[in-house]
Write a protein that holds these residues in place. Structure first.
Motif, PDB file in Angstrom:
ATOM      1  N   MET A   5       0.821  -1.214   0.000  1.00 23.25           N
ATOM      2  CA  MET A   5       0.000   0.000   0.000  1.00 23.25           C
ATOM      3  C   MET A   5       0.849   1.255   0.000  1.00 23.25           C
ATOM      4  SD  MET A   5      -2.990  -1.219   2.617  1.00 23.25           S
ATOM      5  CE  MET A   5      -1.996  -2.433   3.463  1.00 23.25           C
ATOM      6  N   THR A   6       1.950   1.254   0.767  1.00 21.31           N
ATOM      7  CA  THR A   6       2.736   2.478   0.878  1.00 21.31           C
ATOM      8  C   THR A   6       3.533   2.783  -0.391  1.00 21.31           C
ATOM      9  OG1 THR A   6       4.566   1.286   1.939  1.00 21.31           O
ATOM     10  CG2 THR A   6       2.913   2.290   3.373  1.00 21.31           C
ATOM     11  N   VAL A   7       4.076   1.751  -1.050  1.00 21.13           N
ATOM     12  CA  VAL A   7       4.852   2.019  -2.271  1.00 21.13           C
ATOM     13  C   VAL A   7       3.980   2.630  -3.372  1.00 21.13           C
ATOM     14  CG1 VAL A   7       6.185   0.974  -4.156  1.00 21.13           C
ATOM     15  CG2 VAL A   7       6.680   0.359  -1.775  1.00 21.13           C
ATOM     16  N   PRO A   8       2.810   2.042  -3.695  1.00 22.19           N
ATOM     17  CA  PRO A   8       1.957   2.694  -4.696  1.00 22.19           C
ATOM     18  C   PRO A   8       1.512   4.089  -4.269  1.00 22.19           C
ATOM     19  CG  PRO A   8       1.290   0.417  -4.414  1.00 22.19           C
ATOM     20  CD  PRO A   8       2.283   0.710  -3.328  1.00 22.19           C
ATOM     21  N   ALA A   9       1.202   4.274  -2.985  1.00 25.50           N
ATOM     22  CA  ALA A   9       0.759   5.600  -2.521  1.00 25.50           C
ATOM     23  C   ALA A   9       1.870   6.631  -2.674  1.00 25.50           C
ATOM     24  CB  ALA A   9       0.310   5.514  -1.065  1.00 25.50           C
ATOM     25  N   MET A  10       3.090   6.259  -2.330  1.00 24.76           N
ATOM     26  CA  MET A  10       4.204   7.203  -2.471  1.00 24.76           C
ATOM     27  C   MET A  10       4.550   7.427  -3.931  1.00 24.76           C
ATOM     28  SD  MET A  10       6.735   6.429   0.747  1.00 24.76           S
ATOM     29  CE  MET A  10       6.711   4.646   0.581  1.00 24.76           C
ATOM     30  N   ARG A  11       4.391   6.393  -4.730  1.00 23.05           N
ATOM     31  CA  ARG A  11       4.630   6.533  -6.174  1.00 23.05           C
ATOM     32  C   ARG A  11       3.655   7.562  -6.766  1.00 23.05           C
ATOM     33  NH1 ARG A  11       7.893   5.726 -10.647  1.00 23.05           N
ATOM     34  NH2 ARG A  11       6.817   4.650 -12.334  1.00 23.05           N
ATOM     35  N   ARG A  12       2.402   7.437  -6.388  1.00 24.69           N
ATOM     36  CA  ARG A  12       1.395   8.375  -6.902  1.00 24.69           C
ATOM     37  C   ARG A  12       1.532   9.755  -6.270  1.00 24.69           C
ATOM     38  NH1 ARG A  12      -2.486   3.418  -7.088  1.00 24.69           N
ATOM     39  NH2 ARG A  12      -2.587   3.080  -9.335  1.00 24.69           N
ATOM     40  N   ALA A  13       2.238   9.823  -5.135  1.00 26.99           N
ATOM     41  CA  ALA A  13       2.487  11.120  -4.498  1.00 26.99           C
ATOM     42  C   ALA A  13       3.689  11.831  -5.117  1.00 26.99           C
ATOM     43  CB  ALA A  13       2.710  10.941  -3.005  1.00 26.99           C
ATOM     44  N   GLY A  14       4.351  11.182  -6.088  1.00 26.50           N
ATOM     45  CA  GLY A  14       5.422  11.851  -6.805  1.00 26.50           C
ATOM     46  C   GLY A  14       6.813  11.296  -6.588  1.00 26.50           C
ATOM     47  N   HIS A  15       6.958  10.209  -5.794  1.00 27.61           N
ATOM     48  CA  HIS A  15       8.281   9.635  -5.554  1.00 27.61           C
ATOM     49  C   HIS A  15       8.654   8.672  -6.678  1.00 27.61           C
ATOM     50  CE1 HIS A  15       8.858  11.034  -1.400  1.00 27.61           C
ATOM     51  NE2 HIS A  15       7.571  10.825  -1.224  1.00 27.61           N
ATOM     52  N   PRO A  16       9.899   8.668  -7.131  1.00 26.98           N
ATOM     53  CA  PRO A  16      10.353   7.622  -8.056  1.00 26.98           C
ATOM     54  C   PRO A  16      10.410   6.292  -7.323  1.00 26.98           C
ATOM     55  CG  PRO A  16      12.203   8.976  -7.344  1.00 26.98           C
ATOM     56  CD  PRO A  16      10.971   9.635  -6.804  1.00 26.98           C
ATOM     57  N   MET A  17      10.468   5.194  -8.071  1.00 28.23           N
ATOM     58  CA  MET A  17      10.421   3.872  -7.454  1.00 28.23           C
ATOM     59  C   MET A  17      11.552   3.646  -6.459  1.00 28.23           C
ATOM     60  SD  MET A  17       7.843   1.874  -8.055  1.00 28.23           S
ATOM     61  CE  MET A  17       8.505   0.268  -7.603  1.00 28.23           C
ATOM     62  N   HIS A  18      12.769   4.094  -6.769  1.00 29.90           N
ATOM     63  CA  HIS A  18      13.876   3.809  -5.853  1.00 29.90           C
ATOM     64  C   HIS A  18      13.666   4.492  -4.503  1.00 29.90           C
ATOM     65  CE1 HIS A  18      15.975   7.748  -5.934  1.00 29.90           C
ATOM     66  NE2 HIS A  18      15.517   7.830  -7.156  1.00 29.90           N
ATOM     67  N   ALA A  19      13.043   5.672  -4.498  1.00 33.33           N
ATOM     68  CA  ALA A  19      12.775   6.362  -3.236  1.00 33.33           C
ATOM     69  C   ALA A  19      11.572   5.744  -2.527  1.00 33.33           C
ATOM     70  CB  ALA A  19      12.536   7.839  -3.492  1.00 33.33           C
ATOM     71  N   ALA A  20      10.514   5.428  -3.274  1.00 33.52           N
ATOM     72  CA  ALA A  20       9.307   4.846  -2.662  1.00 33.52           C
ATOM     73  C   ALA A  20       9.612   3.517  -1.987  1.00 33.52           C
ATOM     74  CB  ALA A  20       8.226   4.664  -3.727  1.00 33.52           C
ATOM     75  N   THR A  21      10.431   2.678  -2.630  1.00 30.37           N
ATOM     76  CA  THR A  21      10.757   1.380  -2.043  1.00 30.37           C
ATOM     77  C   THR A  21      11.685   1.522  -0.842  1.00 30.37           C
ATOM     78  OG1 THR A  21      12.510   1.110  -3.710  1.00 30.37           O
ATOM     79  CG2 THR A  21      10.385   0.078  -4.164  1.00 30.37           C
ATOM     80  N   ALA A  22      12.591   2.497  -0.873  1.00 29.98           N
ATOM     81  CA  ALA A  22      13.466   2.727   0.280  1.00 29.98           C
ATOM     82  C   ALA A  22      12.672   3.227   1.477  1.00 29.98           C
ATOM     83  CB  ALA A  22      14.562   3.725  -0.083  1.00 29.98           C
ATOM     84  N   LEU A  23      11.727   4.124   1.235  1.00 28.32           N
ATOM     85  CA  LEU A  23      10.924   4.682   2.330  1.00 28.32           C
ATOM     86  C   LEU A  23       9.933   3.663   2.882  1.00 28.32           C
ATOM     87  CD1 LEU A  23      10.236   8.237   0.866  1.00 28.32           C
ATOM     88  CD2 LEU A  23      11.791   7.631   2.732  1.00 28.32           C
ATOM     89  N   ALA A  24       9.615   2.634   2.120  1.00 30.74           N
ATOM     90  CA  ALA A  24       8.703   1.598   2.613  1.00 30.74           C
ATOM     91  C   ALA A  24       9.293   0.852   3.797  1.00 30.74           C
ATOM     92  CB  ALA A  24       8.373   0.617   1.489  1.00 30.74           C
TER      93      ALA A  24
END
Length: 268
Positions: free
Chosen positions: A165-184
């Motif tokens: 849930m968090t990776v898609p939400a951060m992706r749609r919030a404007g984060h690139p995949m490498h940042a979204a997956t790290a922040l997960a």
């Protein structure tokens, strides 16, 4: 399943922790169901609880070796982290009391719905654009704190850590995949800590006397230790030398792994 096989699969969970922010949950749950199949229907409950422990260690280690400049994107997210933890505690309690067969089908159904959403709705594979031209500007947006409780509850109930849930939400919030997956990973840590505490202290754990499975609460420490033995060195190496993956390929691989996890759960 023998220890060598679990260690080998642990290597895969280490890779998914770094590359997809999963903490190992989507790999761990089907694998522990397989490893503890002698427990019958209760194997799913044990798998989700064991997954929480594996994710706690994997996500904690991955967070510790993530650059501080990346983690800075979560500054001001205290309320979100607290609600993730509160929801996780409730979800872990539900795991111990809900029918075991229900958890399996909720796991598979949730993966299927999520994969379809990521494929069909704009914003994950294809970044949102204005007038069909360039990606939206203004920088990534923070996740709303109100999402914390439901994400934490579902994630802990299924033993998946919340990254789905968090990776898609951060992706749609404007984060690139490498940042979204790290922040997960730090978000998974907030979920896995209370979920593990509840699982380790769970009363009424399934009887494993005839299955040769030693449990602590609902957790299978043997399986968890073997998976972590394979995962932690991989996390250390990949965090030091992360592979360069094109953003859209990275997003597509994320969806592919969701599908593979769902198929594995059905097979086991």
């Amino acid at each position: 399943m023998d220890i060598a096989a679990l260690i080998g699969i642990g290597v895969l969970t280490g890779a998914t922790t770094v590359l997809f922010g999963f903490g190992g949950g989507f790999v761990t749950v089907p694998v522990v169901v397989w490893a503890d199949a002698a427990l019958g229907a209760d194997a799913v409950r044990v798998a989700t609880a064991t997954s929480a422990l594996v994710m706690l260690v994997n996500a904690g280690f991955a967070t510790a070796v993530t650059p501080r400049r990346v983690l800075g994107a979560l500054r001001g997210s205290g309320a979100l982290l607290l609600l993730l933890a509160a929801g996780a505690a409730a979800g872990a309690l539900a795991t111990g009391t809900a029918p075991a067969g229900l958890t399996r089908w909720v796991f598979v159904g949730y993966l299927a719905v999520t994969a379809a959403d990521l494929l069909l709705r704009p914003g994950f594979l294809r970044p949102r654009t204005r007038s069909g031209a360039a990606p939206e500007s203004g920088g990534p947006r923070p996740l709303p704190a109100v999402l914390g409780a439901p994400i934490g509850a579902v994630a802990a109930y299924l033993g998946v850590g919340g990254s789905v849930m968090t990776v898609p939400a951060m992706r749609r919030a404007g984060h690139p995949m490498h940042a979204a997956t790290a922040l997960a990973n730090p978000l998974t840590l907030a979920i896995a800590l209370p979920a593990t505490a509840v699982s380790l202290s769970a009363a009424g754990a399934p009887s494993a006397a005839h299955a040769h499975v030693h449990l602590v609460g609902l957790v299978d420490p043997r399986a968890a230790a073997a998976l972590l033995l394979g995962a932690l060195p991989v996390i250390a190496v990949l965090r030091r030398r992360p592979p360069r993956i094109p953003d859209r390929v990275h997003a597509g691989a994320y969806i592919g792994l969701l599908g593979a996890a769902g198929i594995a759960m059905l097979a086991f």
